[in-house]
Motif scaffolding. Structure first.
Motif: not given
Length: 385
Positions: A301-306, A361-362, A366-373
């Motif tokens: 699932g992690d692969v797919a969502r990335a 969240d991290i 802390d880094w890119q200031h965007n999220r994975n929807p």
């Protein structure tokens, strides 16, 4: 003397009766508390429509409006929601319909809270039909799983209003809205990725280690490099699928970069993702063949969502290639990645974990200031693809 004895006996009987009442009440409270602490699945709730009280755990998949109709957008009111055991469920036969009492509508009704779609809830109520369908009525407790310290299933520390532009949208309109939300992120250098991964993928049981992607092995943060037993920086969306290299942009985007065993990374190479093949050395439950790679179940699932994220973030409007998902396992150097049907199946079979939510969240804070929807809203993948 006889009268005193009679009064004493009567008083003793009253005290005994009161004790029984108090003990029984305590037992009822304990039973209720124990029941609420042990949720049952949606499948169990569907099979146990006998009016008993239970806490049901499931993903919010829409709002029932009729016996065989559940809407996933444009919610008409806050009166009901549907739960399922997987976030991408579309069959109403595998859903339980939940009546939302007035006291909970402002917080859990979908018209007021569309961001609850894809979230995992615990709902306590009576297992009885609703909309002439297996249901849960007269709810006494509603809670987002993870909000009290338990396991997660999407969500996380989403800033208020972050996804407002996507509310109520589907298909192409949803895709466009999400791209507009996440496309202006803060880039990091390829050298900085080493440091970032030590935070995003830290082993929760050992702060000196990271968890290697694909294999799940824990390894010292300091053992990063190019030797066979080191960990290095894996591009889940292969660099060659678009030729973006390691320059700041898709080549350094933390939402798809993960720490991976050097040998396993080499075996994966730039292959597309699919099921099957031969066992992979140093990666339990991983498989590969000439044109595809299959990670262990806990990472599918992690692969797919990335990859879902990459296809939405990079649309070819900022100097980077337009990344797209397709059904091929021979994409080579074109900006395409597969196999979309398999990725969607992996996404449904391996729901968002607490570790994935923490990582999202991290990266945001802390880094890119965007999220994975697709970590925050797993249901959006089926709406787009």
């Amino acid at each position: 003397m006889q009268k005193v004895t009679t009064r004493s006996t009567a008083l003793a009987l009253v005290c005994f009766a009161l004790t029984l009442v108090l003990v029984t009440a305590a037992q009822v409270r304990l039973a209720t508390s124990g029941q609420a602490a042990t949720p049952i699945t949606v499948a169990s709730a569907i099979a146990t429509q006998n009016g008993s009280s239970a806490t049901v755990r499931g993903y919010v998949v829409g709002q029932p409006t009729a016996t065989s109709t559940v809407v996933t957008s444009g919610f008409p009111n806050d009166y009901a929601l549907a739960l399922a055991d997987t976030p991408g469920e579309t069959s109403t036969s595998r859903m339980v319909y939940v009546q939302i009492p007035a006291a909970f509508r402002s917080s859990f009704g979908l018209a007021s809270n569309p961001s609850l779609m894809g979230k995992q809830l615990d709902v306590t109520g009576a297992l009885t039909a609703y909309f002439t369908h297996p249901g849960l009525k007269d709810g006494t407790a509603f809670a987002v799983v993870g909000s009290g310290g338990g396991g997660g299933g999407g969500g996380g520390d989403i800033p208020a209003g972050y996804y407002d532009a996507a509310a109520g949208r589907t298909g192409t309109a949803l895709r466009s809205a999400l791209h507009g939300i996440i496309d202006d992120h803060t880039g990091v250098s390829y050298a900085t990725v080493w440091t970032a991964l030590q935070e995003t993928d830290e082993d929760p049981g050992n702060p000196n280690n990271v968890i290697e992607f694909y294999s799940g092995e824990s390894i010292s943060k300091t053992l990063n490099g190019g030797d066979p037993d080191d960990w290095n920086r894996e591009h889940t969306w292969a660099q060659s699928h678009g030729g973006f290299g390691t320059a700041t942009g898709p080549g350094t985007d933390l939402h798809h970069l993960r720490p991976t065993d050097v040998t396993v990374n080499s075996t994966r190479g730039n292959k597309d993702f699919d099921n099957g093949g031969s066992a992979v050395a140093e990666c339990p439950d991983c498989f590969t063949d000439s044109d595809s790679f299959e990670p262990a179940d806990e990472f599918k699932g992690d692969v797919a969502r990335a990859l879902f994220y990459m296809a939405i973030r990079y649309e070819g409007d900022d100097g980077w290639p337009n990344l797209e998902l397709n059904e091929s396992t021979s994409n080579g150097s074109v900006p395409l990645h597969g196999k979309i049907s398999v990725l969607l199946a992996w996404h449904a079979a391996d729901p968002v974990s607490a570790a994935e939510t923490r990582r999202n969240d991290i990266i945001y804070s802390d880094w890119q200031h965007n999220r994975n929807p697709f970590i925050d809203h797993p249901e959006w993948a089926e709406s787009i693809w």
